[in-house]
Motif scaffolding. Sequence first.
Motif, PDB file in Angstrom:
ATOM      1  N   HIS A   1      37.846  55.545  42.984  1.00 57.52           N
ATOM      2  CA  HIS A   1      39.072  54.956  43.525  1.00 57.52           C
ATOM      3  C   HIS A   1      39.182  53.554  42.967  1.00 57.52           C
ATOM      4  N   GLY A   2      40.142  52.766  43.449  1.00 50.07           N
ATOM      5  CA  GLY A   2      40.346  51.420  42.929  1.00 50.07           C
ATOM      6  C   GLY A   2      41.593  51.306  42.075  1.00 50.07           C
TER       7      GLY A   2
ATOM      8  N   PHE B   1      51.346  45.038  43.208  1.00 44.49           N
ATOM      9  CA  PHE B   1      49.926  44.752  43.438  1.00 44.49           C
ATOM     10  C   PHE B   1      49.742  43.558  44.380  1.00 44.49           C
ATOM     11  N   HIS B   2      50.755  42.706  44.499  1.00 41.68           N
ATOM     12  CA  HIS B   2      50.707  41.544  45.403  1.00 41.68           C
ATOM     13  C   HIS B   2      49.491  40.656  45.124  1.00 41.68           C
ATOM     14  N   VAL B   3      49.202  40.417  43.859  1.00 40.98           N
ATOM     15  CA  VAL B   3      48.083  39.551  43.476  1.00 40.98           C
ATOM     16  C   VAL B   3      48.611  38.145  43.227  1.00 40.98           C
ATOM     17  N   ASP B   4      48.015  37.170  43.891  1.00 40.67           N
ATOM     18  CA  ASP B   4      48.405  35.775  43.729  1.00 40.67           C
ATOM     19  C   ASP B   4      47.584  35.146  42.603  1.00 40.67           C
TER      20      ASP B   4
ATOM     21  N   PHE C   1      36.374  47.272  50.535  1.00 39.26           N
ATOM     22  CA  PHE C   1      36.392  45.998  51.250  1.00 39.26           C
ATOM     23  C   PHE C   1      37.807  45.417  51.385  1.00 39.26           C
ATOM     24  N   PRO C   2      38.588  45.323  50.307  1.00 34.77           N
ATOM     25  CA  PRO C   2      39.939  44.768  50.484  1.00 34.77           C
ATOM     26  C   PRO C   2      40.776  45.562  51.474  1.00 34.77           C
ATOM     27  N   ASN C   3      40.658  46.889  51.457  1.00 38.56           N
ATOM     28  CA  ASN C   3      41.522  47.703  52.297  1.00 38.56           C
ATOM     29  C   ASN C   3      41.112  47.736  53.758  1.00 38.56           C
TER      30      ASN C   3
ATOM     31  N   PHE D   1      46.003  46.808  46.604  1.00 39.57           N
ATOM     32  CA  PHE D   1      45.325  46.799  45.317  1.00 39.57           C
ATOM     33  C   PHE D   1      44.254  45.709  45.292  1.00 39.57           C
ATOM     34  N   PRO D   2      43.081  46.014  44.722  1.00 34.29           N
ATOM     35  CA  PRO D   2      42.655  47.322  44.231  1.00 34.29           C
ATOM     36  C   PRO D   2      42.289  48.244  45.390  1.00 34.29           C
TER      37      PRO D   2
END
Length: 413
Positions: A351-352, A311-314, A78-80, A73-74
């Motif tokens: 997406h996102g 979501f594993h968001v810190d 780029f993150p993926n 997530f998201p």
Amino acid sequence: MKSRCRRRILFLVLCLLALLPRVGSAAETVPPLVLISLDGFRWDYCAHYADETPNLHRFMREGTSARGLIPVFPSNTFPNHYSIVTGLYPSHHGIINNQMRDVRLGPKFVSSQRASVQDSRWWHGEPIWATAVRQGRKSGCLFWIGSEAAIEGVRPTWWRPFDPQAPFSDRLAELVRWFSLPEPERPAVATFYFEESNSAGHHFGPDSPKLARTLRQLDAEIGEIRDRLARLGLTPNYVIVSDHGMTSTSPERVVLLDDYLDLGTVELDFEHSTVGLRPRPGVDPATVLTALAKLPAVAKAYRAEELPAHFHVDPHSPRVPPIWIVPAEGWQVMSRVSFAKAQREFPQGQHGYDPQLESMHGILIASGPSFQSGGTVIERVENIHIYNLLCAALHLSPAPNDGDDRLVKAMLR
């Protein structure tokens, strides 16, 4: 008689000794690995467009695949892409979205700007091409998110700045040139990126017959990569992935942020399918959240520390905005200004969204001498586990990461 027996024994011993170097060499030979990304290629495209994807189906029949690849997530590009090659969640590798802010670094990160993507300060973790170089192997990138920056001082052996206008023929010629080098000089791992399936999904929507033409072309080009490398006498390992899926959108499913919040009170880090907000100095976050409580049921505002655990968001990362808005599937939240710009050619696909949504899932196919054969299909899996699979296939020691060895056990011979 005894002399004849001795001669036979000596002959057998000599034959065995002659074979020993070959056995040792074969054991040490590691097939090169080609990592291919089809941006925005949804998990079910191969089933829906079977006639257009014969080469992908061949890879699936001859190798092994997953029912779906679960993004981080998201579920954006780029993150993926960077999670796939590092095995890290975005809060750990630093690329939390296609656009983001880090007040310590000055200008905002924008994925379309070369100054951003080549600034090594944004990139953490160790991508597979750097792992190879650090352990004495060669690597090449045509193209991949992160490959334009010197990450912890390490670059791929070969790389080029991303150029969406570069024709497939030029990209393929460069890949063939790398693999035509003498064996010690060839890349152990090479990446190859296709952007067209994502562009077509945005433009036409994931369920449009117009998408079929793009998928047919991509499939043919993947087949050509395989054929050209086979002509060099190579049988590489192939890992084919996508970063996320795609869902249908329309201008009728948009929430205008201005209707609920004074945008002068916040900085807008990113918007559309995921929204990140930073209250301006002197503005109480509670005030912002109170205003956002009036959002319709299709969008929900969260403090960063209250986002869903998967979501594993810190929330402690300086790049993570303190307030997020997560829309329902197919809905978008944006400013009135952004909505006006989007009206010129509103995307039919997006997406996102929440990675648990099936529409956000991508593909994972592994085929080649190091992988299981016969068309084995495994259950859906998070993309953070791919890095360890790549390292195992390449006989590399992985850098610390958030994944485990489940794909090594399930897909490797």
